[in-house]
Design a protein around this motif. Structure first.
Motif, mmCIF file in Angstrom:
data_model
loop_
_atom_site.group_PDB
_atom_site.id
_atom_site.type_symbol
_atom_site.label_atom_id
_atom_site.label_comp_id
_atom_site.label_asym_id
_atom_site.label_seq_id
_atom_site.Cartn_x
_atom_site.Cartn_y
_atom_site.Cartn_z
ATOM 1 N N GLN A 2 0.820 -1.209 0.000
ATOM 2 C CA GLN A 2 0.000 0.000 0.000
ATOM 3 C C GLN A 2 0.856 1.262 0.000
ATOM 4 O OE1 GLN A 2 -2.656 -0.344 3.306
ATOM 5 N NE2 GLN A 2 -3.831 -2.000 2.381
ATOM 6 N N ASP A 5 2.338 1.663 -3.573
ATOM 7 C CA ASP A 5 1.418 2.189 -4.581
ATOM 8 C C ASP A 5 1.007 3.626 -4.263
ATOM 9 O OD1 ASP A 5 -1.235 2.315 -3.293
ATOM 10 O OD2 ASP A 5 -1.321 0.148 -3.452
ATOM 11 N N ALA A 58 -1.006 0.700 -10.005
ATOM 12 C CA ALA A 58 -1.253 -0.168 -8.852
ATOM 13 C C ALA A 58 -2.295 0.443 -7.925
ATOM 14 C CB ALA A 58 0.053 -0.434 -8.099
ATOM 15 N N ARG A 59 -2.232 1.752 -7.702
ATOM 16 C CA ARG A 59 -3.205 2.420 -6.839
ATOM 17 C C ARG A 59 -4.599 2.340 -7.452
ATOM 18 N NH1 ARG A 59 -3.908 6.164 -2.593
ATOM 19 N NH2 ARG A 59 -2.272 4.908 -1.660
ATOM 20 N N GLU A 61 -5.739 0.057 -9.489
ATOM 21 C CA GLU A 61 -6.204 -1.326 -9.356
ATOM 22 C C GLU A 61 -6.635 -1.622 -7.928
ATOM 23 O OE1 GLU A 61 -7.382 -5.116 -9.815
ATOM 24 O OE2 GLU A 61 -6.932 -3.750 -11.457
ATOM 25 N N ARG A 62 -5.837 -1.206 -6.982
ATOM 26 C CA ARG A 62 -6.140 -1.494 -5.583
ATOM 27 C C ARG A 62 -7.417 -0.796 -5.129
ATOM 28 N NH1 ARG A 62 -5.092 -0.095 -0.546
ATOM 29 N NH2 ARG A 62 -3.848 1.729 -0.997
ATOM 30 N N SER A 63 -7.703 0.370 -5.687
ATOM 31 C CA SER A 63 -8.899 1.115 -5.293
ATOM 32 C C SER A 63 -10.126 0.724 -6.113
ATOM 33 C CB SER A 63 -8.644 2.613 -5.410
ATOM 34 O OG SER A 63 -8.454 2.970 -6.759
ATOM 35 N N VAL A 142 -0.005 -6.170 -7.167
ATOM 36 C CA VAL A 142 -1.349 -5.993 -6.606
ATOM 37 C C VAL A 142 -2.276 -7.098 -7.113
ATOM 38 C CG1 VAL A 142 -3.389 -4.490 -6.596
ATOM 39 C CG2 VAL A 142 -1.118 -3.520 -6.243
ATOM 40 N N ARG A 146 -4.247 -10.104 -5.075
ATOM 41 C CA ARG A 146 -5.685 -10.352 -5.265
ATOM 42 C C ARG A 146 -5.940 -11.791 -5.704
ATOM 43 N NH1 ARG A 146 -9.246 -5.353 -7.014
ATOM 44 N NH2 ARG A 146 -8.618 -4.060 -5.283
#
Length: 159
Positions: A2, A5, A58-59, A61-63, A142, A146
């Motif tokens: 985290q 990203d 990456a951010r 995708e993560r969000s 990321v 997942r």
């Protein structure tokens, strides 16, 4: 992951801000002072744009910010839904990792010859080439997390 990203997204946002300032400065200099800033096009296209596009991947995708077709998947029974989720993470992870690998090979090749642009000023071009593999490897990480969570049957937090 985290923090990484978040850092990459912050660098991408800073690149967007710097690009805006740089382009406005170029326009002001050209229209008011009658001069141009050297290598503006190259700096924008080979530094700011790759940072803006690849580093925040990456951010995003993560969000949960990427486009998906969940309205189709939501109609599936639980097992096929999980299967398609795992399959998509696997395919995306492989594609992002492959893009990162190819981007890294290209960046290393340009680094080896110390690629630069000769003009009014010499602009080193090779550093910007590393933004593609950094961003692609980050999003691959990321997606891999997942994928592991999906295999373990855990829900994935999109925040």
């Amino acid at each position: 992951l985290q923090k990484i990203d978040a850092l990459l997204a912050t660098i991408g946002a800073a690149a967007a801000a710097l690009m805006m300032v740089h382009v406005v400065a170029e326009i002001v200099c050209r229209n008011i002072l009658g001069i141009t800033l050297p290598a503006t096009l190259e700096i924008v296209s080979l530094y700011y744009m790759p940072a803006l596009i690849f580093l925040p991947l990456a951010r995003v995708e993560r969000s949960g910010g990427h486009i998906d077709v969940s309205f189709v998947q939501e109609r599936f029974p639980p097992f096929p839904r999980k299967l398609t989720e795992v399959f998509c993470y696997l395919v995306c992870g492989v594609i992002y990792a492959a893009m990162g690998w190819v981007g890294l090979q290209e960046a290393m090749a340009k680094f080896a010859i110390r690629e630069f642009l000769m003009g009014e000023v010499a602009v080193p071009l090779w550093p910007g080439r590393f933004m593609v593999p950094v961003g692609c490897f980050a999003i691959a990480a990321v997606v891999t997390v997942r994928l592991a969570l999906a295999f373990r049957g855990r829900e994935i937090d999109a925040r």
